[in-house]
Design a protein around this motif. Structure first.
Motif, mmCIF file in Angstrom:
data_model
loop_
_atom_site.group_PDB
_atom_site.id
_atom_site.type_symbol
_atom_site.label_atom_id
_atom_site.label_comp_id
_atom_site.label_asym_id
_atom_site.label_seq_id
_atom_site.Cartn_x
_atom_site.Cartn_y
_atom_site.Cartn_z
ATOM 1 N N ALA A 37 0.832 -1.207 0.000
ATOM 2 C CA ALA A 37 0.000 0.000 0.000
ATOM 3 C C ALA A 37 0.866 1.257 0.000
ATOM 4 N N ALA A 38 1.962 1.240 0.760
ATOM 5 C CA ALA A 38 2.862 2.401 0.789
ATOM 6 C C ALA A 38 3.510 2.628 -0.570
ATOM 7 N N MET A 39 3.946 1.557 -1.217
ATOM 8 C CA MET A 39 4.568 1.696 -2.543
ATOM 9 C C MET A 39 3.544 2.184 -3.572
ATOM 10 N N LEU A 40 2.344 1.620 -3.538
ATOM 11 C CA LEU A 40 1.299 2.028 -4.477
ATOM 12 C C LEU A 40 0.901 3.479 -4.237
ATOM 13 N N GLY A 41 0.751 3.858 -2.977
ATOM 14 C CA GLY A 41 0.412 5.243 -2.652
ATOM 15 C C GLY A 41 1.478 6.214 -3.113
ATOM 16 N N THR A 42 2.717 5.867 -2.901
ATOM 17 C CA THR A 42 3.830 6.718 -3.346
ATOM 18 C C THR A 42 3.824 6.866 -4.862
ATOM 19 N N SER A 46 3.073 10.385 -6.793
ATOM 20 C CA SER A 46 4.089 10.936 -7.698
ATOM 21 C C SER A 46 3.526 11.122 -9.103
ATOM 22 N N ARG A 47 2.652 10.226 -9.549
ATOM 23 C CA ARG A 47 2.020 10.382 -10.867
ATOM 24 C C ARG A 47 1.064 11.572 -10.875
ATOM 25 N N TYR A 48 0.368 11.796 -9.772
ATOM 26 C CA TYR A 48 -0.594 12.892 -9.697
ATOM 27 C C TYR A 48 0.104 14.246 -9.751
ATOM 28 N N PHE A 49 1.229 14.384 -9.042
ATOM 29 C CA PHE A 49 1.910 15.665 -8.960
ATOM 30 C C PHE A 49 2.922 15.900 -10.070
ATOM 31 N N SER A 50 3.251 14.891 -10.847
ATOM 32 C CA SER A 50 4.232 15.088 -11.911
ATOM 33 C C SER A 50 3.519 15.295 -13.237
ATOM 34 N N THR A 51 4.156 16.043 -14.107
ATOM 35 C CA THR A 51 3.630 16.222 -15.455
ATOM 36 C C THR A 51 4.429 15.331 -16.380
ATOM 37 N N PRO A 52 3.773 14.734 -17.341
ATOM 38 C CA PRO A 52 4.506 13.860 -18.249
ATOM 39 C C PRO A 52 5.551 14.647 -19.040
ATOM 40 N N SER A 53 6.771 14.200 -18.998
ATOM 41 C CA SER A 53 7.831 14.896 -19.721
ATOM 42 C C SER A 53 7.762 14.533 -21.197
ATOM 43 N N GLY A 54 7.773 15.548 -22.015
ATOM 44 C CA GLY A 54 7.758 15.321 -23.446
ATOM 45 C C GLY A 54 6.373 15.120 -24.036
ATOM 46 N N GLN A 55 5.356 14.883 -23.211
ATOM 47 C CA GLN A 55 4.019 14.671 -23.749
ATOM 48 C C GLN A 55 3.196 15.925 -23.495
ATOM 49 N N LYS A 56 2.732 16.537 -24.559
ATOM 50 C CA LYS A 56 1.929 17.746 -24.470
ATOM 51 C C LYS A 56 0.453 17.364 -24.430
ATOM 52 N N SER A 57 -0.352 18.187 -23.773
ATOM 53 C CA SER A 57 -1.780 17.906 -23.728
ATOM 54 C C SER A 57 -2.446 18.366 -25.019
ATOM 55 N N LYS A 58 -3.533 17.710 -25.374
ATOM 56 C CA LYS A 58 -4.248 18.034 -26.599
ATOM 57 C C LYS A 58 -5.144 19.246 -26.391
ATOM 58 N N VAL A 59 -5.337 19.998 -27.451
ATOM 59 C CA VAL A 59 -6.227 21.142 -27.424
ATOM 60 C C VAL A 59 -7.627 20.702 -27.825
ATOM 61 N N ASN A 60 -7.732 20.015 -28.935
ATOM 62 C CA ASN A 60 -9.025 19.553 -29.442
ATOM 63 C C ASN A 60 -9.365 18.227 -28.778
#
Length: 122
Positions: A37-42, A46-60
């Protein structure tokens, strides 16, 4: 060739190879789920607070997704005195602006607005 013995070392107790550290099954059934549970929570945090590097969000997000490129063309004579076009891609009347950029700007902190084309007064 044997290693030399230092005087007085033979009287010291030898260290135990088995130190007696043991985990019972009850402790293991508690430790493993807590660790998982601790590993999954971590990972999820970390996925929630990080932005994907190199992947831009779509406009349309929803308009004409089956087309390779969305293009609209208008003749200036057909516009009338003024036309207001959407630039946030959230308008329900796309390509015309319906004010959806206001909600988009509040939610994202963006500052996008419409494209306004009007005829110059003579």
């Amino acid at each position: 060739m044997s290693s030399p013995q230092l005087p007085g070392l033979s009287s010291l107790p030898k260290p135990l190879l088995n130190s007696g550290f043991r985990i019972s099954k009850d402790q293991l059934t508690t430790i493993v789920p807590v660790a998982v549970a601790a590993m999954l929570g971590t990972y999820l945090i970390s996925r929630y607070f990080s932005t994907p590097s190199g992947q831009k969000s779509k406009v349309n997000l929803s308009l004409n997704k089956d087309s390779a490129k969305v293009v609209h063309s208008f003749d200036i004579e057909d516009i009338g005195s003024k036309a207001v076009y959407c630039r946030c891609w959230r308008s329900k009347k796309f390509p015309y602006c319906d004010g959806s950029h206001s909600k988009h700007n509040e939610e994202t902190g963006d500052n996008v607005g419409p494209l306004i084309i009007k005829k110059r007064d003579a």
